[in-house]
Design a protein around this motif. Structure first.
Motif, mmCIF file in Angstrom:
data_model
loop_
_atom_site.group_PDB
_atom_site.id
_atom_site.type_symbol
_atom_site.label_atom_id
_atom_site.label_comp_id
_atom_site.label_asym_id
_atom_site.label_seq_id
_atom_site.Cartn_x
_atom_site.Cartn_y
_atom_site.Cartn_z
ATOM 1 N N ALA A 141 -37.324 96.359 -63.569
ATOM 2 C CA ALA A 141 -37.761 95.477 -62.484
ATOM 3 C C ALA A 141 -37.516 96.128 -61.127
ATOM 4 O O ALA A 141 -38.372 96.089 -60.236
ATOM 5 N N ALA A 142 -36.358 96.744 -60.939
ATOM 6 C CA ALA A 142 -35.983 97.306 -59.644
ATOM 7 C C ALA A 142 -36.842 98.494 -59.246
ATOM 8 O O ALA A 142 -37.047 98.742 -58.052
ATOM 9 N N VAL A 198 -48.540 82.272 -62.046
ATOM 10 C CA VAL A 198 -47.452 83.202 -62.343
ATOM 11 C C VAL A 198 -46.106 82.597 -61.957
ATOM 12 O O VAL A 198 -45.131 82.702 -62.707
ATOM 13 N N ALA A 199 -46.037 81.956 -60.806
ATOM 14 C CA ALA A 199 -44.777 81.331 -60.398
ATOM 15 C C ALA A 199 -44.350 80.270 -61.398
ATOM 16 O O ALA A 199 -43.159 80.114 -61.698
ATOM 17 N N GLY A 200 -45.325 79.531 -61.943
ATOM 18 C CA GLY A 200 -45.037 78.499 -62.938
ATOM 19 C C GLY A 200 -44.997 79.024 -64.353
ATOM 20 O O GLY A 200 -44.783 78.250 -65.304
ATOM 21 N N ARG A 201 -45.258 80.346 -64.510
ATOM 22 C CA ARG A 201 -45.196 81.038 -65.797
ATOM 23 C C ARG A 201 -46.165 80.455 -66.827
ATOM 24 O O ARG A 201 -45.855 80.364 -68.013
ATOM 25 N N SER A 202 -47.346 80.076 -66.386
ATOM 26 C CA SER A 202 -48.292 79.442 -67.317
ATOM 27 C C SER A 202 -49.632 80.169 -67.332
ATOM 28 O O SER A 202 -50.076 80.746 -66.330
ATOM 29 N N ASP A 238 -38.931 89.393 -55.714
ATOM 30 C CA ASP A 238 -38.765 88.901 -57.082
ATOM 31 C C ASP A 238 -39.988 89.307 -57.886
ATOM 32 O O ASP A 238 -40.958 88.565 -57.957
ATOM 33 N N ALA A 239 -39.937 90.485 -58.455
ATOM 34 C CA ALA A 239 -41.147 91.009 -59.087
ATOM 35 C C ALA A 239 -40.896 91.608 -60.454
ATOM 36 O O ALA A 239 -41.611 92.490 -60.893
ATOM 37 N N ALA A 242 -33.690 88.132 -67.315
ATOM 38 C CA ALA A 242 -32.940 89.245 -66.733
ATOM 39 C C ALA A 242 -33.655 89.838 -65.522
ATOM 40 O O ALA A 242 -33.015 90.324 -64.589
ATOM 41 N N GLY A 243 -34.991 89.795 -65.529
ATOM 42 C CA GLY A 243 -35.750 90.357 -64.419
ATOM 43 C C GLY A 243 -35.924 89.411 -63.251
ATOM 44 O O GLY A 243 -36.357 89.823 -62.164
ATOM 45 N N ALA A 244 -35.568 88.146 -63.427
ATOM 46 C CA ALA A 244 -35.768 87.150 -62.369
ATOM 47 C C ALA A 244 -34.873 87.469 -61.178
ATOM 48 O O ALA A 244 -33.676 87.738 -61.332
#
Length: 572
Positions: free
Chosen positions: A264-265, A505-509, A370-371, A295-297
């Motif tokens: 992620a980083a 994407v923010a809502g993960r749907s 946050d990516a 873990a990536g959040a």
């Protein structure tokens, strides 16, 4: 070192021991096969047909010198090599085969320790999968990225700029002759892609898992320090054998969580997901897509590297390298996991300053706050799909639009530039039949080209969804690894052109505006079914019959887990 595994081959006065020793003498020192001498295999993926790994024979010589210096005996062991740019239909079809062949050769031979030489995308994952399953002391040498090439004064990111320039040709903003001219400048030196593509990402993964000497990942292939570190690796593997330090001691669940944070980083490749899941599966470690999301959040992308950012891999090395980047987020890493040195990874992060904060951005001013790789679920992806937000267009991360469905890669290529194609910038391009089973091998075609008429109108990104993968060098708002895939009966196979698709994407749907009852009543497209892979023999048949879905790493079902290093039958 009376515990050496190789003693079972070389020690004793019987005929078998005589044969094993006699056939291996061939100029070795008299004491080379003594019970005190660790026998080290250098698993070497060098091949002239794997351009990114061509230089690994030179690297192997430096490893050999280190092994000799530490009192071990080195052997070059050529293993299956997969060149991402060369093999058809896709290198991913043979990752599991390479891992299986490597594992069997590691177990079958008189080997006490392993040095794993990889570079191109599938070679490091396959080596780590094999090493995990045989669980002999092992250490990775990443072959390193190439130096940056320049065309007309501008730096070229291999892969990323190929995608960009080829689309500009289709858009009519540059000529094909100009595009072809850039070919001579793209590959400047030995080494793999110079972007944060899959090869560089997997080097980062190997280091974050603890499987390299700290500070190795990202060392350019042409840099003399790569040979120095390779020599150090040869010395270290002898110490690891003496200590009995094995992959299962190093690669723990917390190590995998650290690797997810590192990916992620750095804005790493989505391909890391399927490889990490597969490696964890070989170790019996519970790892799921939910772990990538959790873990990536909240992990900031601090590596300003293509395809997400502006710079290239030799810039990262110049700016301080991976350790300087990870040092900024030490508090986010799990402190317990050790590296091949026996010391915790976090202990290696002190004293590594950032020398260029335009390449390694400050934690408080990252490329994106946050990516980490996002996992989407819904009636279109019941077992999950993934997207790399740092490579996407922010305005498309929440989107509603009608589907334009392609039943196969061939169907997409035949129709994508048709002037009569009913498509707008709001449409969602859907490609199916490209998952592990359907293609087979899950090719890197998820970043579909945009329709020519939209390119000519100035459009440069659209939402794209598929059960395929995409190159780590690619970019765009691309949703990948939809599971289950269409060929495994997943709902992607039931979508029709015109269906409204919702992405949040923010809502993960990820969903399609079709009722469950309606979806169940639909049959698969005959054109899709006709295009699904139906091999009748060989590896491809074994693969299609046994490959698992992307959400569990796309390994073969009978390869999950470890068989250890014991040979089942003695020679006679």
């Amino acid at each position: 070192m009376d515990h050496l595994r190789s003693a079972a081959w070389y020690q004793g006065a019987d005929r078998n021991a005589y044969i094993h020793r006699a056939w291996m003498r061939r100029g070795l020192p008299d004491d080379a096969l003594d019970a005190t001498k660790p026998q080290i295999a250098i698993a070497n993926t060098a091949s002239d047909l794997t351009p990114c790994n061509m230089h690994l024979n030179e690297v192997a010589e430096s490893v050999k010198q280190g092994v000799w210096a530490a009192g071990g005996v080195p052997y070059n062991l050529p293993v299956v090599s997969l060149g991402e740019t060369q093999v058809k239909p896709t290198a991913m079809l043979w990752r599991n085969m390479a891992a299986m062949a490597m594992e069997e050769m590691f177990r079958a031979n008189p080997i006490d320790g392993l040095v794993l030489l990889g570079g191109c995308d599938k070679t490091i994952p396959a080596l780590l999968m094999a090493a995990a399953s045989v669980n002999l002391p092992a250490i990775v040498v990443p072959g390193g990225p190439m130096l940056t090439g320049y065309f007309r004064g501008e730096a070229l990111g291999c892969g990323t700029d190929v995608w960009r320039l080829s689309e500009e040709v289709r858009a009519g903003t540059i000529t094909n002759a100009q595009f072809q001219e850039s070919e001579q400048s793209t590959i400047r030196s030995k080494g793999h892609c110079n972007t944060m593509g899959t090869a560089s990402t997997m080097a980062v993964v190997a280091e974050a898992l603890g499987m390299t000497i700290p500070g190795f990942a990202g060392t350019p292939a042409a840099d003399a320090r790569l040979l120095k570190k390779s020599h150090e690796t040869g010395r270290l593997i002898v110490d690891m054998v003496a200590a009995g330090r094995r992959p299962s001691d190093i690669m723990t669940r917390e190590s995998f969580l650290n690797a997810i944070i590192a990916v992620a980083a750095v804005g790493g490749s989505t391909n890391a997901v399927v490889h990490l899941l597969a490696i964890a599966g070989r170790l019996g470690i519970e790892l799921s897509l939910a772990d990538f999301d959790a873990a990536g959040a909240g992990i900031p992308v601090m590596a300003n590297l293509q395809p997400s950012g502006a710079f290239l891999m030799d810039d990262l090395h110049r700016a301080g390298g991976l350790l300087a980047l990870l040092a900024q987020i030490t508090d986010l890493l799990h402190p317990e996991p050790i590296t091949v040195t026996g010391a915790p990874l976090v202990d290696a992060l002190g004293g590594h300053p950032v020398y260029d904060d335009t390449v390694i951005l400050p934690r408080e001013a990252p490329l994106m706050a946050d990516a980490g790789i996002a996992v989407l679920r819904g009636n279109l992806a019941p077992r999950g799909a993934i997207i790399k937000p740092s490579a996407a267009s922010p305005e498309l991360l929440q989107h509603v639009g009608p589907a334009v469905v392609f039943d196969s890669v061939e169907d997409m290529r035949a129709r994508i530039d048709d002037p009569e194609l009913d498509v707008t910038a709001d449409s969602v391009l859907v490609l199916r039949g490209c998952g592990p089973r359907g293609y087979p091998g899950m090719p890197e075609v998820g970043n579909m080209p945009l329709p020519r008429k939209l390119l000519e109108a100035g459009v440069r990104d659209m939402v794209r969804i598929s059960d395929a993968r995409m190159s780590g060098t690619a970019y765009g708002t691309v949703i990948l690894h939809v599971a289950p895939e269409a060929a495994a009966g997943g709902p992607l196979g039931l979508v029709r052109t015109g269906d409204i698709i919702r992405v949040d994407v923010a809502g993960r749907s990820l969903s399609v505006d079709v009722s469950e009852e309606e979806l169940r009543s639909r049959g698969q497209s005959p054109a899709s079914e006709a295009a699904y892979a139906k091999p009748s023999r060989g590896w491809a048949k074994l693969y299609v019959d046994h490959v698992m879905q992307a959400d569990t790493g796309a390994d073969l079902d009978f390869l999950v887990g470890s068989s250890g290093d014991e040979v089942s039958r003695e020679s006679h």
